[in-house]
Write a protein that holds these residues in place. Structure first.
Motif, short mmCIF file in Angstrom:
data_model
loop_
_atom_site.label_atom_id
_atom_site.label_comp_id
_atom_site.label_asym_id
_atom_site.label_seq_id
_atom_site.Cartn_x
_atom_site.Cartn_y
_atom_site.Cartn_z
N VAL A 143 -5.70 27.88 -5.28
CA VAL A 143 -5.69 28.55 -6.58
C VAL A 143 -7.02 29.24 -6.85
O VAL A 143 -7.07 30.38 -7.37
N ALA A 144 -8.12 28.58 -6.47
CA ALA A 144 -9.44 29.18 -6.66
C ALA A 144 -9.59 30.45 -5.83
O ALA A 144 -10.14 31.46 -6.29
N ALA A 164 -7.31 33.23 -7.51
CA ALA A 164 -7.87 33.74 -8.77
C ALA A 164 -9.20 34.47 -8.52
O ALA A 164 -9.39 35.62 -8.95
N ILE A 209 -10.19 38.71 -8.57
CA ILE A 209 -11.29 39.25 -9.38
C ILE A 209 -12.26 40.03 -8.50
O ILE A 209 -12.65 41.16 -8.82
N CYS A 256 -2.83 33.44 0.19
CA CYS A 256 -4.29 33.49 0.31
C CYS A 256 -4.72 34.46 1.41
O CYS A 256 -5.72 35.17 1.26
#
Length: 348
Positions: free
Chosen positions: A23-24, A27, A31, A297
């Motif tokens: 998830v990191a 996200a 960005i 990912c």
């Protein structure tokens, strides 16, 4: 419901996953990707401030020359880079999971070379073909290349093993590349083909983005849908079959997705190797071995690599551009040798 429980009981102990890390990455990666696209738009023969980039995207003024440069040249180029990187990386992740081969990617398994031969024939015979037709022939060429690799690799006693797949891919790729170069010499299109083989995003326009986006978006969506099945295949044919998976149908579906992703990417930016080899390993290192996390990912990290490689290609020797394929190969070749050494037990 029983099938899901069986999946958890059988595969769970073997699947080391780190969902929070995934998830990191998703996200944070998105960005950083947005920032990278903004940086890619601002860098070039004429540097443009980020404030001007913001204005050109959200408050476009056709009377401002820099706004026109951003909208017509740099924005489609940056978006194409992200799409191409995501495509190559996701295709490589699927290939590695499906074949259980850590050295697999679309370039090593004949897809890029097949698409290259098809495009060489198009350049030679019908040079005025529209981009939509070039994409179609790129898909067909990739399918022929993959079919030859899987056909030759399956002919030996014992069936298709990871090492046979790699050797067949190298042989078929060499053959198709030689044929493409022969076509280029005979029809005197060597310069055009060499520019395409070097890989890059120069000259990318909105037409390419509009044509490839539906294919790539659909391919990525299908890859995520198939990710659970790819995870099962990565555990072994017996495990997948024991859990009720129709392995032949899943492999065919996975190959179609890889053909779409690799064909669209190659037709846009050329046969840029090693993205599909490197990125899935990096994703696997951070998120574990569950392809429900590896594939998305990989797509994000592949987009990041391609966007920042495109920035580096314009900054190394301005105002000239360094081929993106060469830059990524500087990373990819040592990484490939490292993997070959690390996984040498596969070849025994």
């Amino acid at each position: 419901m029983n099938n899901n429980r069986a999946f958890a009981n059988e595969a769970g102990p073997q699947l080391k996953t780190r969902p929070m890390a995934a998830v990191a990455i998703l996200a944070g990666g998105l960005i950083v990707l947005a920032l990278g696209i903004a940086g890619s738009i601002s860098v070039g023969a004429a540097d443009i401030s980020l404030s001007t980039v913001w204005e050109a995207i959200f408050h476009f003024d056709a009377n401002v020359n820099q706004h026109q440069i951003i909208q017509e040249l740099r924005l489609p180029r940056a978006l194409s880079g992200a799409l191409v990187g995501a495509s190559f990386a996701a295709a490589g992740a699927i290939m590695q999971g499906m074949t259980r081969n850590p050295l697999a990617d679309s370039g090593l398994l004949g897809l890029n070379a097949g698409a290259g031969l098809a495009l060489a024939l198009c350049f030679a015979i019908v040079p005025s073909l529209p981009f939509s037709s070039l994409m179609l022939y790129s898909f067909l060429g990739a399918a022929v290349g993959a079919g030859m690799v899987f056909g030759i690799g399956s002919m030996a006693r014992g069936g298709l093993t990871p090492v046979r797949l790699t050797i067949a891919g190298a042989a078929v790729s060499a053959l198709l590349i030689a044929l493409a170069e022969g076509v280029a010499l005979y029809f005197r299109i060597g310069q055009d083909l060499a520019f395409w083989y070097a890989g890059g995003l120069a000259g990318t326009q909105w037409l390419q983005v509009k044509m490839t986006f539906p294919w790539i978006a659909g391919g990525l969506a299908a890859a995520i849908i198939l990710s659970r099945s790819v995870t099962l295949l990565s555990l072994g044919e017996e495990v997948a079959t024991g859990l009720g998976q129709r392995t032949t149908a899943v492999k065919i579906a996975c190959m179609l997705v890889v053909l779409v992703l690799a064909g669209a990417a190659v037709s846009t930016a050329g046969p840029i190797a090693f993205i599909g080899l490197i990125i899935p390993h990096v994703a696997r290192m951070f998120v574990g071995v569950d392809y429900r996390w590896i594939i998305p990912c990989s797509a994000v990290l592949g987009a990041l690599l391609m966007v920042f490689a495109d920035i580096a290609a314009r900054m190394i020797n301005p105002p000239y551009e360094t081929p993106i394929g060469a830059l990524i190969a500087l990373i990819g070749v040592p990484f490939f040798l490292y993997l070959a050494q690390k996984e040498k037990r596969v070849f025994s």
